[in-house]
Design a protein around this motif. Structure first.
Motif, mmCIF file in Angstrom:
data_model
loop_
_atom_site.group_PDB
_atom_site.id
_atom_site.type_symbol
_atom_site.label_atom_id
_atom_site.label_comp_id
_atom_site.label_asym_id
_atom_site.label_seq_id
_atom_site.Cartn_x
_atom_site.Cartn_y
_atom_site.Cartn_z
ATOM 1 N N ARG A 191 -16.587 -37.075 28.687
ATOM 2 C CA ARG A 191 -16.817 -37.781 27.433
ATOM 3 C C ARG A 191 -18.292 -38.162 27.294
ATOM 4 O O ARG A 191 -18.911 -37.947 26.249
ATOM 5 N N ASP A 192 -18.853 -38.701 28.350
ATOM 6 C CA ASP A 192 -20.248 -39.133 28.265
ATOM 7 C C ASP A 192 -21.194 -37.942 28.162
ATOM 8 O O ASP A 192 -22.185 -37.984 27.425
ATOM 9 N N THR B 113 -21.229 -32.457 13.077
ATOM 10 C CA THR B 113 -21.519 -33.673 12.311
ATOM 11 C C THR B 113 -22.068 -33.335 10.930
ATOM 12 O O THR B 113 -22.624 -34.195 10.250
ATOM 13 N N ALA C 206 -20.401 -45.779 25.079
ATOM 14 C CA ALA C 206 -20.307 -44.800 26.151
ATOM 15 C C ALA C 206 -19.308 -43.701 25.827
ATOM 16 O O ALA C 206 -19.235 -42.711 26.507
ATOM 17 N N ALA D 263 -20.506 -35.145 26.767
ATOM 18 C CA ALA D 263 -20.382 -34.611 25.403
ATOM 19 C C ALA D 263 -21.303 -35.359 24.450
ATOM 20 O O ALA D 263 -21.866 -34.771 23.525
ATOM 21 N N ALA D 264 -21.478 -36.649 24.700
ATOM 22 C CA ALA D 264 -22.341 -37.455 23.828
ATOM 23 C C ALA D 264 -23.817 -37.126 24.015
ATOM 24 O O ALA D 264 -24.646 -37.548 23.209
ATOM 25 N N LEU D 265 -24.157 -36.406 25.067
ATOM 26 C CA LEU D 265 -25.558 -36.069 25.329
ATOM 27 C C LEU D 265 -25.977 -34.753 24.675
ATOM 28 O O LEU D 265 -27.152 -34.386 24.701
ATOM 29 N N ILE D 266 -25.022 -34.050 24.113
ATOM 30 C CA ILE D 266 -25.338 -32.746 23.507
ATOM 31 C C ILE D 266 -25.898 -32.963 22.109
ATOM 32 O O ILE D 266 -25.362 -33.743 21.328
ATOM 33 N N THR D 267 -26.999 -32.276 21.824
ATOM 34 C CA THR D 267 -27.547 -32.337 20.465
ATOM 35 C C THR D 267 -27.472 -30.953 19.833
ATOM 36 O O THR D 267 -27.566 -29.930 20.520
ATOM 37 N N VAL D 268 -27.270 -30.961 18.529
ATOM 38 C CA VAL D 268 -27.098 -29.707 17.799
ATOM 39 C C VAL D 268 -28.125 -29.654 16.676
ATOM 40 O O VAL D 268 -28.293 -30.627 15.940
ATOM 41 N N GLY E 54 -25.803 -34.292 17.825
ATOM 42 C CA GLY E 54 -26.791 -34.162 16.772
ATOM 43 C C GLY E 54 -27.545 -35.439 16.532
ATOM 44 O O GLY E 54 -28.533 -35.465 15.823
ATOM 45 N N VAL F 141 -16.695 -31.462 21.517
ATOM 46 C CA VAL F 141 -17.880 -31.840 20.740
ATOM 47 C C VAL F 141 -17.654 -31.318 19.324
ATOM 48 O O VAL F 141 -17.310 -30.140 19.147
ATOM 49 N N LEU F 142 -17.812 -32.175 18.334
ATOM 50 C CA LEU F 142 -17.516 -31.782 16.962
ATOM 51 C C LEU F 142 -18.764 -31.766 16.090
ATOM 52 O O LEU F 142 -19.714 -32.520 16.318
ATOM 53 N N HIS G 30 -25.452 -33.963 33.835
ATOM 54 C CA HIS G 30 -24.624 -35.160 34.028
ATOM 55 C C HIS G 30 -23.698 -34.950 35.236
ATOM 56 O O HIS G 30 -23.151 -33.870 35.443
ATOM 57 N N PRO H 186 -29.796 -39.781 22.206
ATOM 58 C CA PRO H 186 -28.620 -39.743 23.069
ATOM 59 C C PRO H 186 -28.611 -40.936 24.015
ATOM 60 O O PRO H 186 -29.650 -41.447 24.412
#
Lengths: 749, 199
Positions: free
Chosen positions: A117-118, A43, B28, A120-125, B35, A40-41, A60, B39
């Motif tokens: 991968r999916d 932004t 996906a 990781a896309a659910l993480i919010t910062v 962020g 996770v990078l 997940h 999501p």
């Protein structure tokens, strides 16, 4: 007796594995129990992480663990050795600060790559944002003199003739001067193979399949981070999918793969995406160089001033290039570096310093030639450098076996330089194509380190040649096979090159493996020494081992795989089978003669023809000729491929390559292969490569200097000089994109 | 060589499907940055799907994640690691395989989208121990360095010959330009395509 294959055109010995899919790269490994990590990078380009919401990701399917600055993985110390200067010193996830867009802020581990991968896309910062300072160009004026390091770069050098008070005075006294500023954007290695790592721990011992140019150094860097002895880390990298400097040191994703594997007690694979590679591994610094040349009216250089600004000392054009380029009584090179930029970490990239420096110097020489009305080859010949430049005349060494002038002359003949009309914009071909030609010289320091090679005879009739380096496509395996055949007199197919493993022998100076164009120059001569020692051991074995048919005999000698005393002859395979089936060999360390009586460098001359469309500015490289002076050529086939690749690594920066860093955020807007343009097949003409093949036996008994980066040095300048000749437009800001040519040439209506 | 008449698809149809797959993979695939305010949740009913893959003459009945690409399925499930992932976005060509005898980018092809259709990978090109003429040509011409792009180059090269795009060096260069070689062994790749294609 098998003839020595040195200098022949042998097929790459790992070619069959590479064309059938059998060659295994780090990411191809899937040990039992493997789990997958996805990064996770950040932004934002600058700020502090206030909080991270990992709840949805944790829920997940398949997710095992999520590491963040709030749940970090222990990584100790800072990178050891030169890795401290050329890689990221801050350990990933070690604090909540975001220093650049695309910094690692998390790692999700799951059972499958899709789940990781999916999730990781659910993480919010949630960030506390600060303005990012990401424009290199905006920071050039504020660049500072770098802190001194133990490395031979980053320090200003001034050489002045007797009675000359300053470089500025020398330039002021020069009848002719040219001065110009040349700029490069940041660029990315973009090896086709991502930085893959598959890490497995057994107690406090790590086995890691990891793509690296230097397995031994990689093991040391990992051992430091995990506070284990270096021999507890076993790096395996039989094949490496391109390096170019980007895999010389260890980067965050690899450290995290190993750290997560240790914590979870399961093997972990981490393969960053192409976009992630642009920020989580190193890249090449942008560069801003101002070159001033002062000469007499006949073209004899009187003074060179080369002022560079880059992001780090690893990219030091003056020290790396200009000090080795042309003869002059007065010279000043200096480097300043930017500070506090919110951009990812820089590192070395193919011919660091030399590539950027050669663009500036070789373009400046072209500009001076035009100013003087002199042929560019004639100008270079008049300023041929025969001895090293040094502030202390007593330390100036002669260059050994330097044949650069022959490169110019042979290249000119093959290319048809002598029929060139020197006037810019003088040739218009059918279809509206302006045709131009340009040339440039190239110099690359030739170095050789102490290393260790083991040569061993095996009962199956093969001989292993082993050393801890890597084959990045350089042909190292083939070089070892050739040197084994040369030294042992048995066919190439009975030599087993062993590389790509941190447990193989390596000398103290050679742990950094395949880089600096020094691998062949370092390893190949040592094979001969190790082979001689191994033969001695084999003979000793034959006469002392009771079961040997040569036991107790006198005058036993080795010839082409056989041992004989004149009466009895036995192949070493049969001998070792008879005596019990173990290998017999020797590990030998050797290296260069010190102190040297000569300076060593490889040289080349590039000639380029371009076609530029007068209406669209489209640029096509239509011909290139490169003549190479690199001493003995061990295998012409792989060497030629290296030079062609190097030349294309000049075409890329000249015409295409540029990281588009958004100044306000530091985001790299083109971090993919559709937008970060690299040369494709249709961009590359046939490249005519010629090797002079003058062995440099002052350098090593074999006489082979390095050449892996040589093709890259100067080739972008040859392209730019050809574009100027075609169009009358001098582009000093790379890459030369068509819109820069949609302007009126200087001096034309 | 597999039967290429079965399940023949038009190029337009293939491109449309690839684009759709590409969009699905992008959404996906974590392209939504950490962020982001919205999501992406897993789509409803996104459980494993059954698919029969016919690869290199063998048949594999698999339960796959509907998000799984043909590339990842070949590599992670069928242990056919010769096909490489260089970009996962259809931009580098390292993942090129043949489906129905045509070259496709396996990173932009969902495994579930190619049931029962013949797939050939680099591992399936040779005739037993005898390399395909294109494989031998790549070795003979030294049309590679690091070898990572090579499986994709070879698969494209075989297809370029089959497509009839070897009329000139320029044509070969153009039709091989979907396969990046960062080592830049391009001139020898052109030579290999000519040799391997019998030109």
């Amino acid at each position: 007796m098998t003839n020595s294959p040195i200098g022949s055109t042998l097929n790459r010995v790992d070619g069959p594995d590479k064309v059938t899919g059998a060659a295994r790269y780090a990411g191809d490994e899937s040990p039992t129990g493997l789990v997958h990590g996805h990064l996770v990078l950040a932004t934002i380009g600058n700020g502090t992480i206030r909080s991270m919401d990992t709840g949805a990701a944790r829920d997940h399917t398949g997710v095992l663990e999520i590491y963040t600055p709030d749940n970090p993985l222990p990584l100790h110390g800072v990178p050891p050795g030169v890795a401290f200067y050329f890689s990221e010193t801050r350990r990933p996830l070690s604090d909540h600060e975001v220093r650049y867009h695309g910094q690692i802020v998390g790692l999700v581990i799951a059972e499958t790559p899709e789940q990781a991968r999916d999730a990781a896309a659910l993480i919010t910062v949630d960030y506390e944002r600060r303005p990012a300072n990401a424009s290199f160009r905006d920071n050039v004026d504020d660049a500072v003199v770098p802190e001194p390091t133990p490395l031979p770069m980053g320090l200003p050098i001034t050489i002045l003739a007797d009675g000359v008070p300053s470089i500025d005075a020398a330039l002021a006294a020069s009848p002719v001067t040219v001065t110009a500023t040349y700029t490069h954007p940041a660029r990315h290695h973009n090896a086709l193979e991502p930085h893959a790592a598959v890490a497995t721990w057994d107690g406090d011992r790590l086995t890691i399949h990891s793509t690296t140019q230097a397995p031994a150094a990689h093991a040391i860097e990992l051992a430091q981070a995990f506070a284990v002895p270096a021999d507890h880390v076993h790096v395996v990298n039989p094949h490496v999918g391109g390096g170019f400097g980007g895999k010389a040191f260890t980067w965050g994703p690899t450290y995290l793969a190993a750290a997560a594997a240790r914590r979870l007690g399961r093997p972990v694979k981490v393969v960053p995406t192409r976009e992630q590679l642009h920020t989580t591994t190193g890249h090449r610094s942008a560069a801003h160089q101002t070159v001033t040349l002062g000469s007499s009216a006949d073209g004899t250089l009187n003074a060179i001033r080369h002022l560079s600004v880059t992001q780090a000392i690893g990219e030091d054009p003056g020290t790396r290039l200009t000090m080795k380029a042309y003869a002059t009584e007065n010279l000043h090179v200096s480097l300043r570096v930017t500070t506090g930029l919110n951009v990812p970490t820089t590192t070395i990239l193919r011919a660091p310093g030399e590539e950027t420096g050669s663009f500036a110097i070789e373009c400046a020489m072209d500009e001076l030639a035009i100013e003087l009305g002199l042929d560019p080859i004639e100008l270079r010949t008049r300023n041929h450098l025969t001895h090293t430049l040094s502030p202390d005349p007593a330390t100036r060494l002669p260059y050994s076996n330097k044949h650069l002038i022959e490169c110019y002359r042979l290249g000119a003949r093959r290319f048809g330089w002598d029929t060139r009309n020197p006037a810019p914009r003088s040739t218009l071909a059918t279809g509206g194509w302006l045709v131009g030609t340009g040339m440039a010289g190239a110099v690359l320091n030739a170095s050789r380190a102490f290393t260790a090679v083991r040569v061993s005879f095996r009962p199956d009739g093969t001989a292993a040649v082993a050393t801890s380096t890597a084959d990045l496509g350089t042909g190292m395996r083939t070089v070892l096979a050739i040197m084994g055949t040369d030294s042992l007199g048995i066919p190439v197919d009975r030599i087993r090159p062993l590389i790509g493993d941190s447990r193989l022998p390596v000398g103290p100076d050679a742990v950094y493996g395949a880089q600096g164009s020094a691998a062949t120059a370092t390893v190949a001569p040592v094979v001969r020494d190790a082979a001689a020692d191994a033969v001695e051991e084999l003979i000793n074995h034959a006469v002392t081992e009771p079961r040997s048919p040569l036991h107790g005999r006198d005058g036993v000698r080795y010839t082409a795989g056989d041992l004989t005393d004149g009466a009895t002859t036995i192949g070493f395979g049969d001998l070792l089978t008879t005596t019990g089936g173990t290998d017999v060999g020797a590990t030998t360390t050797s290296g260069p003669v010190t102190p040297p009586s000569y300076a060593f460098a490889s040289h080349a001359a590039h000639f380029c023809e371009v076609r530029v469309h007068r209406l669209t500015g489209e640029i096509r490289v239509s011909r290139m000729t490169t003549v190479v002076d690199a001493g003995t050529i061990v295998n012409e086939k792989t060497a030629r491929n290296q030079i062609v690749g190097g030349v294309v690594w000049g075409i890329g920066p000249a015409l295409f390559e540029s990281a588009h860093v958004e100044p306000d955020t530091g985001r790299i807007a083109n971090a993919n292969f559709a937008d970060y343009l690299v040369p494709v097949n249709a961009d590359v003409p046939d490249v005519d490569v010629v090797f002079l093949d003058h062995p440099d036996t002052n350098f090593s008994p074999l006489g082979a200097r390095g050449l892996g980066e040589l093709g890259t040095v100067g080739s972008a300048a040859a392209v730019a000089n050809a574009v100027h000749h075609a169009t009358g437009i001098r582009v000093r800001d790379l890459p030369i994109t068509p819109e820069k040519l949609l302007t009126t040439p200087t001096g034309q209506a | 060589m597999e039967d290429s008449t079965e399940s023949e698809v038009s190029r337009r149809g293939f491109l449309a499907r690839s684009a759709a797959v590409s969009a699905a993979v992008t959404v996906a695939g974590g392209a939504v940055p950490a962020g982001a305010t919205t999501p992406v949740a897993a789509p409803p009913g996104a459980g494993p799907v059954e698919v029969t893959l016919r690869v290199n003459g063998g048949t594999h009945r698999l339960r796959v994640d509907p998000r799984a690409t043909l590339l990842d399925t070949l590599r992670e499930r069928l242990e056919l690691t010769g096909t490489k992932k260089g970009c996962d976005r259809g931009q580098c060509g390292a993942c090129t395989v043949h489906v129905d005898g045509r070259r496709v980018l396996s990173c932009l092809t969902l495994a579930a989208s190619v049931p029962n259709r013949p797939v050939t990978t680099i591992e399936g090109l040779a005739d037993g121990d005898r390399p395909h003429p294109m494989q031998q040509a790549f070795v003979d011409c030294d049309a590679l360095q690091c070898g990572f792009c090579t499986p994709g180059q070879v698969m494209s090269a075989v297809a370029v010959v089959r497509e009839g795009h070897t009329g000139s060096d320029e044509e070969i260069r153009e039709f091989m330009s979907g396969n990046l070689c960062r080592c830049a062994a391009y001139p020898t790749i052109v030579a290999a395509v000519k040799q391997g294609g019998g030109r």
